[in-house]
Design a protein around this motif. Sequence first.
Motif, PDB file in Angstrom:
ATOM      1  N   ALA A  52       0.766  -1.366   0.248  1.00  0.00           N
ATOM      2  CA  ALA A  52       0.081  -0.062   0.061  1.00  0.00           C
ATOM      3  C   ALA A  52       0.916   1.331   0.119  1.00  0.00           C
ATOM      4  O   ALA A  52       0.516   2.141  -0.694  1.00  0.00           O
ATOM      5  CB  ALA A  52      -0.869  -0.054   1.348  1.00  0.00           C
ATOM      6  N   VAL A  53       1.901   1.253   0.825  1.00  0.00           N
ATOM      7  CA  VAL A  53       2.891   2.328   0.791  1.00  0.00           C
ATOM      8  C   VAL A  53       3.548   2.620  -0.556  1.00  0.00           C
ATOM      9  O   VAL A  53       3.553   3.786  -1.093  1.00  0.00           O
ATOM     10  CB  VAL A  53       3.792   2.152   1.900  1.00  0.00           C
ATOM     11  CG1 VAL A  53       5.108   3.170   1.933  1.00  0.00           C
ATOM     12  CG2 VAL A  53       3.289   2.438   3.243  1.00  0.00           C
ATOM     13  N   LYS A  56       1.174   3.983  -3.044  1.00  0.00           N
ATOM     14  CA  LYS A  56       1.004   5.421  -2.929  1.00  0.00           C
ATOM     15  C   LYS A  56       2.257   6.330  -3.300  1.00  0.00           C
ATOM     16  O   LYS A  56       2.034   7.188  -3.836  1.00  0.00           O
ATOM     17  CB  LYS A  56       0.734   5.881  -1.333  1.00  0.00           C
ATOM     18  CG  LYS A  56       0.419   7.385  -0.987  1.00  0.00           C
ATOM     19  CD  LYS A  56       0.319   7.705   0.248  1.00  0.00           C
ATOM     20  CE  LYS A  56       0.012   8.989   0.569  1.00  0.00           C
ATOM     21  NZ  LYS A  56       0.848  10.022   0.178  1.00  0.00           N
ATOM     22  N   GLN A  57       3.485   5.655  -3.255  1.00  0.00           N
ATOM     23  CA  GLN A  57       4.717   6.325  -3.574  1.00  0.00           C
ATOM     24  C   GLN A  57       4.477   6.690  -5.139  1.00  0.00           C
ATOM     25  O   GLN A  57       5.019   7.592  -5.584  1.00  0.00           O
ATOM     26  CB  GLN A  57       5.988   5.784  -3.036  1.00  0.00           C
ATOM     27  CG  GLN A  57       6.164   5.760  -1.455  1.00  0.00           C
ATOM     28  CD  GLN A  57       7.277   4.851  -1.261  1.00  0.00           C
ATOM     29  OE1 GLN A  57       7.747   3.935  -1.912  1.00  0.00           O
ATOM     30  NE2 GLN A  57       7.750   5.206  -0.033  1.00  0.00           N
ATOM     31  N   THR A  59       1.976   6.329  -7.296  1.00  0.00           N
ATOM     32  CA  THR A  59       0.951   6.855  -7.841  1.00  0.00           C
ATOM     33  C   THR A  59       0.398   8.038  -7.219  1.00  0.00           C
ATOM     34  O   THR A  59      -0.265   8.855  -7.870  1.00  0.00           O
ATOM     35  CB  THR A  59      -0.437   6.063  -7.726  1.00  0.00           C
ATOM     36  OG1 THR A  59      -0.694   5.753  -6.581  1.00  0.00           O
ATOM     37  CG2 THR A  59      -0.185   4.520  -8.252  1.00  0.00           C
ATOM     38  N   GLY A  60       0.750   8.608  -6.059  1.00  0.00           N
ATOM     39  CA  GLY A  60       0.640   9.704  -5.317  1.00  0.00           C
ATOM     40  C   GLY A  60      -0.731   9.638  -4.998  1.00  0.00           C
ATOM     41  O   GLY A  60      -1.334  10.772  -4.446  1.00  0.00           O
ATOM     42  N   LYS A  61      -1.162   8.506  -4.712  1.00  0.00           N
ATOM     43  CA  LYS A  61      -3.094   8.189  -4.529  1.00  0.00           C
ATOM     44  C   LYS A  61      -2.875   7.320  -3.466  1.00  0.00           C
ATOM     45  O   LYS A  61      -2.158   6.181  -3.463  1.00  0.00           O
ATOM     46  CB  LYS A  61      -3.724   7.884  -5.390  1.00  0.00           C
ATOM     47  CG  LYS A  61      -3.866   8.849  -6.627  1.00  0.00           C
ATOM     48  CD  LYS A  61      -4.719   8.609  -7.721  1.00  0.00           C
ATOM     49  CE  LYS A  61      -4.449   9.407  -8.784  1.00  0.00           C
ATOM     50  NZ  LYS A  61      -5.977   9.985  -9.429  1.00  0.00           N
ATOM     51  N   ARG A  62      -3.696   7.291  -2.269  1.00  0.00           N
ATOM     52  CA  ARG A  62      -3.735   6.533  -1.345  1.00  0.00           C
ATOM     53  C   ARG A  62      -4.904   5.622  -1.084  1.00  0.00           C
ATOM     54  O   ARG A  62      -6.107   6.344  -1.502  1.00  0.00           O
ATOM     55  CB  ARG A  62      -3.698   7.323   0.119  1.00  0.00           C
ATOM     56  CG  ARG A  62      -3.667   6.472   1.433  1.00  0.00           C
ATOM     57  CD  ARG A  62      -3.501   7.302   2.569  1.00  0.00           C
ATOM     58  NE  ARG A  62      -3.815   6.740   3.727  1.00  0.00           N
ATOM     59  CZ  ARG A  62      -4.942   6.985   4.325  1.00  0.00           C
ATOM     60  NH1 ARG A  62      -6.070   7.458   3.894  1.00  0.00           N
ATOM     61  NH2 ARG A  62      -5.213   6.201   5.324  1.00  0.00           N
TER      62      ARG A  62
END
Length: 89
Positions: A52-53, A56-57, A59-62
Amino acid sequence: MIDLNEMSRVQLQTWVVELLAEMFELDQASLTAESNLYADLDIDSIDAVDLAVKLKQLTGKRLAPEVFKNIRTIGDVVDALAGMTEQAA
């Protein structure tokens, strides 16, 4: 940074498979949309958080926690990422 909006579903799945293979030293050829992250790939809860981290790194999306906890297969990861592009549109 990866732009999810510019990727087709097939490209998205290919990208997720490549990422999983790299992160967890898996055989890319054996990974399918139906591959269960936990039962088939031996990914544990700490690995899942790492994934998940990393997503996010890249794609810039969480991923929302409620979405993240329901992910079981590679296809679920692809669905979740595709869902994030639909929300942004």
